[in-house]
Scaffold this motif. Structure first.
Motif, PDB file in Angstrom:
ATOM      1  N   ARG A 186      -8.624  -5.387  -2.476  1.00  0.00           N
ATOM      2  CA  ARG A 186      -7.320  -5.960  -2.125  1.00  0.00           C
ATOM      3  C   ARG A 186      -6.748  -5.356  -0.847  1.00  0.00           C
ATOM      4  NH1 ARG A 186      -6.385  -5.258  -8.007  1.00  0.00           N
ATOM      5  NH2 ARG A 186      -6.741  -7.305  -8.941  1.00  0.00           N
ATOM      6  N   LYS A 187      -7.302  -4.241  -0.394  1.00  0.00           N
ATOM      7  CA  LYS A 187      -6.736  -3.538   0.747  1.00  0.00           C
ATOM      8  C   LYS A 187      -7.510  -3.761   2.040  1.00  0.00           C
ATOM      9  CE  LYS A 187      -3.929  -1.804  -2.298  1.00  0.00           C
ATOM     10  NZ  LYS A 187      -2.576  -2.366  -2.441  1.00  0.00           N
TER      11      LYS A 187
ATOM     12  N   THR B  82      -9.341  -2.709  -6.653  1.00  0.00           N
ATOM     13  CA  THR B  82      -8.233  -2.204  -5.848  1.00  0.00           C
ATOM     14  C   THR B  82      -8.643  -2.061  -4.386  1.00  0.00           C
ATOM     15  OG1 THR B  82      -7.422  -0.994  -7.784  1.00  0.00           O
ATOM     16  CG2 THR B  82      -6.526  -0.361  -5.650  1.00  0.00           C
TER      17      THR B  82
ATOM     18  N   GLY C 219      -1.546  -0.566  -6.935  1.00  0.00           N
ATOM     19  CA  GLY C 219      -1.722  -1.982  -6.643  1.00  0.00           C
ATOM     20  C   GLY C 219      -2.139  -2.764  -7.873  1.00  0.00           C
TER      21      GLY C 219
ATOM     22  N   LEU D 262      -6.298   6.667  -1.000  1.00  0.00           N
ATOM     23  CA  LEU D 262      -6.743   5.719  -2.024  1.00  0.00           C
ATOM     24  C   LEU D 262      -8.258   5.732  -2.143  1.00  0.00           C
ATOM     25  CD1 LEU D 262      -6.413   3.267  -3.947  1.00  0.00           C
ATOM     26  CD2 LEU D 262      -6.403   1.820  -1.903  1.00  0.00           C
TER      27      LEU D 262
ATOM     28  N   LEU E 196      -4.465   4.700   3.063  1.00  0.00           N
ATOM     29  CA  LEU E 196      -5.749   4.122   2.665  1.00  0.00           C
ATOM     30  C   LEU E 196      -6.806   5.191   2.442  1.00  0.00           C
ATOM     31  CD1 LEU E 196      -7.400   1.576   2.134  1.00  0.00           C
ATOM     32  CD2 LEU E 196      -7.875   1.449   4.591  1.00  0.00           C
TER      33      LEU E 196
ATOM     34  N   LEU F 200       0.864  -1.175   0.000  1.00  0.00           N
ATOM     35  CA  LEU F 200       0.000   0.000   0.000  1.00  0.00           C
ATOM     36  C   LEU F 200       0.899   1.223   0.000  1.00  0.00           C
ATOM     37  CD1 LEU F 200      -2.875   1.119   0.144  1.00  0.00           C
ATOM     38  CD2 LEU F 200      -2.724   1.012   2.637  1.00  0.00           C
TER      39      LEU F 200
END
Length: 407
Positions: free
Chosen positions: A131-132, A128, A192, A14, A11, A7
């Motif tokens: 995935r986090k 995306t 990512g 993003l 966050l 990352l």
């Protein structure tokens, strides 16, 4: 040893940039139905079938390109996909006012926007996001990303209607094209690409697609999402014209689509939360059955400003609420490594439905002078989709099940 994409941005950044991208990308094309009358009268002797076919081609090209766009993002990174798609998308939007021949309109409003939005769509963003976060929070994360598209529709559809009235439909398209270019710098924060999750075996893209196309529940999901595309594309493209023909106020078309977007915020968040708590399959079936009922009631009720507003609000609750549940099932079946590409295949089914919804709407309207047949088709398809989701099994493919058992 499985690898993980780091990352590289906070966050919160993003999520913020990703949601802004989803809002602009989805919202910019959501108001294209508002151009149906102006473009048809200006260029095509009031034949709605030509622009209808262009928008239908857009849906089909978007769907056909989505698996390639998703695989590109999985392999090379979401940011690169978003930036590339945005440039093509903006070019298509800016060239529409110069597309005075049917073939030119099919290329600009159809092919260019279709390819561009495939590479710059919210599906790239939500993969995306997924995935986090932990698997338990994925459905909600998908809901947040998809709800951003509703915010874009809520803001940009009335803005588009205002721009058309204030500056003319041609200038309004140039402004939307310029707005789209804001996605390019925002895409720098969406980092990512696809990697196998902890404890899961690695795959090639070819192996992933072969596995998916042999999994029955995945194919049922594709068939059901076809119906979602039919509903969304037909209503988004033809509802404003349907209301104009009933001599309702011109502003009602934009307001109705904005109400759909507003209530879709609640529906999408709610569906994302429900998908994390209850059966995604059963929730999807319920949504499609409720769509069928809502459309049938709308057809049978005399048209008025209030009936349209109530219909738009109820439909908004069911509008994109299918998407976090559908994406959640794809992730549950196959994991996140090729999430964007595998959802792209499901989305192709959605866009096949969208193609038929937009195209049949224009063809049957020109031949009968009414949209009634297509409305009833939408109700029948809602029942079909509700039924076809019931046999879906909410379990991972055997490859992942074996890996989980071994760990």
């Amino acid at each position: 040893m499985p690898k993980f994409a780091p990352l590289t941005v906070p966050l919160w950044l993003l999520l913020t940039c990703g949601c802004l991208i989803g809002a602009i990308s989805f919202g910019a094309r959501s108001g294209l139905g508002l151009y149906m009358n102006d473009i048809s009268v200006s260029f095509f002797d009031n034949q709605t079938a030509i622009l209808s076919l262009s928008l239908a081609i857009q849906h089909l090209v978007w769907g056909a390109a989505a698996p390639f766009a998703g695989t590109f993002a999985d392999k090379f990174g979401a940011g690169k996909s978003l930036a590339l798609g945005t440039i093509v998308y903006a070019a298509g939007m800016a060239l529409i006012p110069h597309s005075t021949a049917p073939i030119a309109m099919h290329v600009t409003a159809g092919v260019l926007i279709g390819v561009g939005v495939a590479f710059a769509s919210f599906s790239i963003v939500v993969a995306t996001f997924g995935r986090k976060v932990t698997p338990e929070r994925r459905s909600l994360a998908f809901g947040v990303g998809i709800a951003s598209g509703s915010v874009g529709q809520l803001v940009l559809v009335p803005l588009t209607a205002y721009l058309i009235g204030a500056y003319g439909w041609q200038v309004s398209l140039y402004i939307l094209a310029a707005l789209l270019l804001a996605i390019v710098p925002l895409s720098l924060a969406v980092t990512g690409k696809g990697e196998p999750e902890a404890g899961q075996p690695d795959q090639t893209a070819r192996e992933a697609f072969a596995e998916a196309l042999g999994y029955r529940s995945y194919l049922l999901l594709c068939a059901g999402f076809f119906v979602c595309g039919f509903h969304v594309a037909f209503i988004q493209s033809h509802l404003p014209k349907h209301l104009q023909d009933a001599d309702l106020p011109l502003w009602l078309g934009g307001v109705s689509l904005s109400l759909v977007a507003l209530f879709n915020l609640v529906g999408t968040f709610g569906a994302g939360w429900l998908g994390g708590k209850y059966s995604k399959r059963s929730t999807l079936s319920a949504i499609y059955f409720l769509r069928a009922i809502t459309i049938a009631v709308f057809i049978l009720t005399p048209l008025s400003v209030w009936s349209v507003c109530i219909f738009s609000a109820v439909l908004g609750l069911l509008w994109l609420s299918t998407v976090p549940l559908t994406t959640g099932l794809v992730a549950q079946f196959f994991g996140m490594q090729y999430m964007a590409g595998l959802f792209g295949v499901v989305f192709f089914g959605h866009q096949l439905g969208g193609f038929l919804g937009v195209w049949l709407g224009g063809i049957l309207y020109d031949s009968t002078g009414s949209y009634e047949t297509v409305w009833w088709m939408g109700a029948a398809l809602g029942i079909f989709a509700g039924l076809i989701h019931l046999p879906i099994r909410e379990v991972p493919v055997p490859r992942l099940a074996r890996a989980a058992a071994a760990s």
